[in-house]
Design a protein around this motif. Sequence first.
Motif, PDB file in Angstrom:
ATOM      1  N   ALA A  22      -0.050 -28.699  62.100  1.00  0.00           N
ATOM      2  CA  ALA A  22      -0.928 -29.836  61.832  1.00  0.00           C
ATOM      3  C   ALA A  22      -0.799 -30.301  60.385  1.00  0.00           C
ATOM      4  CB  ALA A  22      -2.374 -29.452  62.132  1.00  0.00           C
ATOM      5  N   ARG A  23      -0.785 -29.365  59.461  1.00  0.00           N
ATOM      6  CA  ARG A  23      -0.645 -29.720  58.046  1.00  0.00           C
ATOM      7  C   ARG A  23       0.704 -30.377  57.790  1.00  0.00           C
ATOM      8  NH1 ARG A  23      -1.220 -25.180  53.514  1.00  0.00           N
ATOM      9  NH2 ARG A  23      -3.372 -25.212  54.221  1.00  0.00           N
ATOM     10  N   ARG A  24       1.752 -29.849  58.401  1.00  0.00           N
ATOM     11  CA  ARG A  24       3.107 -30.374  58.197  1.00  0.00           C
ATOM     12  C   ARG A  24       3.239 -31.816  58.668  1.00  0.00           C
ATOM     13  NH1 ARG A  24       7.025 -32.725  57.374  1.00  0.00           N
ATOM     14  NH2 ARG A  24       9.187 -32.105  57.593  1.00  0.00           N
ATOM     15  N   PHE A  25       2.585 -32.143  59.807  1.00  0.00           N
ATOM     16  CA  PHE A  25       2.727 -33.473  60.388  1.00  0.00           C
ATOM     17  C   PHE A  25       1.523 -34.373  60.140  1.00  0.00           C
ATOM     18  CE2 PHE A  25       5.680 -30.831  62.859  1.00  0.00           C
ATOM     19  CZ  PHE A  25       6.843 -31.534  62.585  1.00  0.00           C
ATOM     20  N   GLY A  26       0.577 -33.925  59.327  1.00  0.00           N
ATOM     21  CA  GLY A  26      -0.559 -34.760  58.942  1.00  0.00           C
ATOM     22  C   GLY A  26      -1.553 -34.999  60.065  1.00  0.00           C
ATOM     23  N   LEU A  27      -1.755 -34.000  60.916  1.00  0.00           N
ATOM     24  CA  LEU A  27      -2.685 -34.110  62.033  1.00  0.00           C
ATOM     25  C   LEU A  27      -3.863 -33.168  61.832  1.00  0.00           C
ATOM     26  CD1 LEU A  27      -0.025 -33.966  64.885  1.00  0.00           C
ATOM     27  CD2 LEU A  27      -1.186 -35.998  64.041  1.00  0.00           C
ATOM     28  N   SER A  28      -4.868 -33.333  62.673  1.00  0.00           N
ATOM     29  CA  SER A  28      -6.009 -32.430  62.658  1.00  0.00           C
ATOM     30  C   SER A  28      -5.603 -31.106  63.298  1.00  0.00           C
ATOM     31  CB  SER A  28      -7.160 -33.041  63.450  1.00  0.00           C
ATOM     32  OG  SER A  28      -8.119 -32.062  63.770  1.00  0.00           O
ATOM     33  N   PRO A  29      -5.938 -29.977  62.682  1.00  0.00           N
ATOM     34  CA  PRO A  29      -5.619 -28.687  63.295  1.00  0.00           C
ATOM     35  C   PRO A  29      -6.220 -28.531  64.688  1.00  0.00           C
ATOM     36  CG  PRO A  29      -6.275 -28.364  61.024  1.00  0.00           C
ATOM     37  CD  PRO A  29      -6.525 -29.797  61.348  1.00  0.00           C
ATOM     38  N   TRP A  30      -7.433 -29.051  64.896  1.00  0.00           N
ATOM     39  CA  TRP A  30      -8.062 -28.920  66.211  1.00  0.00           C
ATOM     40  C   TRP A  30      -7.343 -29.756  67.258  1.00  0.00           C
ATOM     41  CZ3 TRP A  30     -10.652 -24.972  67.508  1.00  0.00           C
ATOM     42  CH2 TRP A  30     -11.313 -24.234  66.528  1.00  0.00           C
ATOM     43  N   LEU A  31      -6.792 -30.890  66.872  1.00  0.00           N
ATOM     44  CA  LEU A  31      -6.006 -31.686  67.815  1.00  0.00           C
ATOM     45  C   LEU A  31      -4.773 -30.913  68.261  1.00  0.00           C
ATOM     46  CD1 LEU A  31      -5.310 -34.317  69.297  1.00  0.00           C
ATOM     47  CD2 LEU A  31      -4.166 -35.054  67.197  1.00  0.00           C
ATOM     48  N   VAL A  32      -4.087 -30.295  67.331  1.00  0.00           N
ATOM     49  CA  VAL A  32      -2.893 -29.516  67.667  1.00  0.00           C
ATOM     50  C   VAL A  32      -3.272 -28.328  68.543  1.00  0.00           C
ATOM     51  CG1 VAL A  32      -0.977 -28.160  66.726  1.00  0.00           C
ATOM     52  CG2 VAL A  32      -1.692 -30.265  65.592  1.00  0.00           C
ATOM     53  N   ARG A  33      -4.376 -27.671  68.249  1.00  0.00           N
ATOM     54  CA  ARG A  33      -4.815 -26.525  69.059  1.00  0.00           C
ATOM     55  C   ARG A  33      -5.153 -26.950  70.483  1.00  0.00           C
ATOM     56  NH1 ARG A  33      -8.141 -25.140  63.992  1.00  0.00           N
ATOM     57  NH2 ARG A  33      -6.715 -23.742  62.919  1.00  0.00           N
ATOM     58  N   VAL A  34      -5.870 -28.069  70.626  1.00  0.00           N
ATOM     59  CA  VAL A  34      -6.234 -28.558  71.963  1.00  0.00           C
ATOM     60  C   VAL A  34      -4.987 -28.956  72.736  1.00  0.00           C
ATOM     61  CG1 VAL A  34      -7.402 -30.447  73.179  1.00  0.00           C
ATOM     62  CG2 VAL A  34      -8.576 -29.221  71.352  1.00  0.00           C
ATOM     63  N   LEU A  35      -4.047 -29.623  72.077  1.00  0.00           N
ATOM     64  CA  LEU A  35      -2.799 -30.002  72.750  1.00  0.00           C
ATOM     65  C   LEU A  35      -2.013 -28.768  73.182  1.00  0.00           C
ATOM     66  CD1 LEU A  35      -1.630 -33.012  70.564  1.00  0.00           C
ATOM     67  CD2 LEU A  35      -2.567 -33.065  72.879  1.00  0.00           C
ATOM     68  N   PHE A  36      -1.989 -27.755  72.341  1.00  0.00           N
ATOM     69  CA  PHE A  36      -1.289 -26.517  72.711  1.00  0.00           C
ATOM     70  C   PHE A  36      -1.958 -25.856  73.904  1.00  0.00           C
ATOM     71  CE2 PHE A  36      -1.011 -21.872  72.400  1.00  0.00           C
ATOM     72  CZ  PHE A  36       0.335 -21.730  72.695  1.00  0.00           C
ATOM     73  N   LEU A  37      -3.271 -25.750  73.878  1.00  0.00           N
ATOM     74  CA  LEU A  37      -3.982 -25.128  74.997  1.00  0.00           C
ATOM     75  C   LEU A  37      -3.789 -25.923  76.284  1.00  0.00           C
ATOM     76  CD1 LEU A  37      -7.292 -23.982  73.281  1.00  0.00           C
ATOM     77  CD2 LEU A  37      -5.396 -22.557  74.085  1.00  0.00           C
ATOM     78  N   ALA A  38      -3.809 -27.247  76.189  1.00  0.00           N
ATOM     79  CA  ALA A  38      -3.567 -28.077  77.367  1.00  0.00           C
ATOM     80  C   ALA A  38      -2.142 -27.879  77.880  1.00  0.00           C
ATOM     81  CB  ALA A  38      -3.816 -29.547  77.039  1.00  0.00           C
ATOM     82  N   SER A  39      -1.190 -27.688  76.976  1.00  0.00           N
ATOM     83  CA  SER A  39       0.204 -27.500  77.395  1.00  0.00           C
ATOM     84  C   SER A  39       0.388 -26.191  78.154  1.00  0.00           C
ATOM     85  CB  SER A  39       1.143 -27.545  76.194  1.00  0.00           C
ATOM     86  OG  SER A  39       1.099 -26.335  75.465  1.00  0.00           O
ATOM     87  N   LEU A  40      -0.507 -25.233  77.930  1.00  0.00           N
ATOM     88  CA  LEU A  40      -0.405 -23.958  78.643  1.00  0.00           C
ATOM     89  C   LEU A  40      -0.667 -24.114  80.139  1.00  0.00           C
ATOM     90  CD1 LEU A  40      -2.078 -21.501  76.135  1.00  0.00           C
ATOM     91  CD2 LEU A  40       0.348 -21.749  76.643  1.00  0.00           C
ATOM     92  N   LEU A  41      -1.290 -25.226  80.535  1.00  0.00           N
ATOM     93  CA  LEU A  41      -1.530 -25.482  81.953  1.00  0.00           C
ATOM     94  C   LEU A  41      -0.249 -25.904  82.672  1.00  0.00           C
ATOM     95  CD1 LEU A  41      -4.894 -27.420  81.631  1.00  0.00           C
ATOM     96  CD2 LEU A  41      -4.570 -25.025  82.250  1.00  0.00           C
ATOM     97  N   LEU A  42       0.744 -26.321  81.919  1.00  0.00           N
ATOM     98  CA  LEU A  42       2.025 -26.741  82.486  1.00  0.00           C
ATOM     99  C   LEU A  42       2.998 -25.568  82.466  1.00  0.00           C
ATOM    100  CD1 LEU A  42       2.314 -30.112  80.547  1.00  0.00           C
ATOM    101  CD2 LEU A  42       1.594 -29.799  82.925  1.00  0.00           C
ATOM    102  N   PRO A  43       3.939 -25.553  83.401  1.00  0.00           N
ATOM    103  CA  PRO A  43       4.941 -24.489  83.353  1.00  0.00           C
ATOM    104  C   PRO A  43       5.864 -24.681  82.157  1.00  0.00           C
ATOM    105  CG  PRO A  43       5.456 -26.046  85.095  1.00  0.00           C
ATOM    106  CD  PRO A  43       4.127 -26.451  84.530  1.00  0.00           C
ATOM    107  N   GLY A  44       6.278 -23.586  81.560  1.00  0.00           N
ATOM    108  CA  GLY A  44       7.182 -23.676  80.423  1.00  0.00           C
ATOM    109  C   GLY A  44       7.000 -22.516  79.469  1.00  0.00           C
ATOM    110  N   PRO A  45       7.811 -22.490  78.434  1.00  0.00           N
ATOM    111  CA  PRO A  45       7.829 -21.357  77.494  1.00  0.00           C
ATOM    112  C   PRO A  45       6.919 -21.543  76.276  1.00  0.00           C
ATOM    113  CG  PRO A  45       9.669 -22.786  77.050  1.00  0.00           C
ATOM    114  CD  PRO A  45       8.944 -23.381  78.240  1.00  0.00           C
TER     115      PRO A  45
END
Length: 62
Positions: A22-45
């Motif tokens: 989040a810091r590297r790309f100028g985003l909110s840390p909570w936005l990145v965390r929510v997106l990561f958690l949502a991505s866990l619902l999809l198949p993948g690594p």
Amino acid sequence: MASDLVRPRSGRVIAGVCAGLARRFGLSPWLVRVLFLASLLLPGPQAVIYLVLWILVPAERA
């Protein structure tokens, strides 16, 4: 200007990977965390990628 990719010493929830991204790309840390958690619902690594980033991304120096 974005900073280098490091895991910050403050603002970590688990390892600081999402906060560092989040810091590297100028985003909110909570936005990145929510997106990561949502991505866990999809198949993948996603969890493996998180673990690899935890190992490879250096921690912020004091």
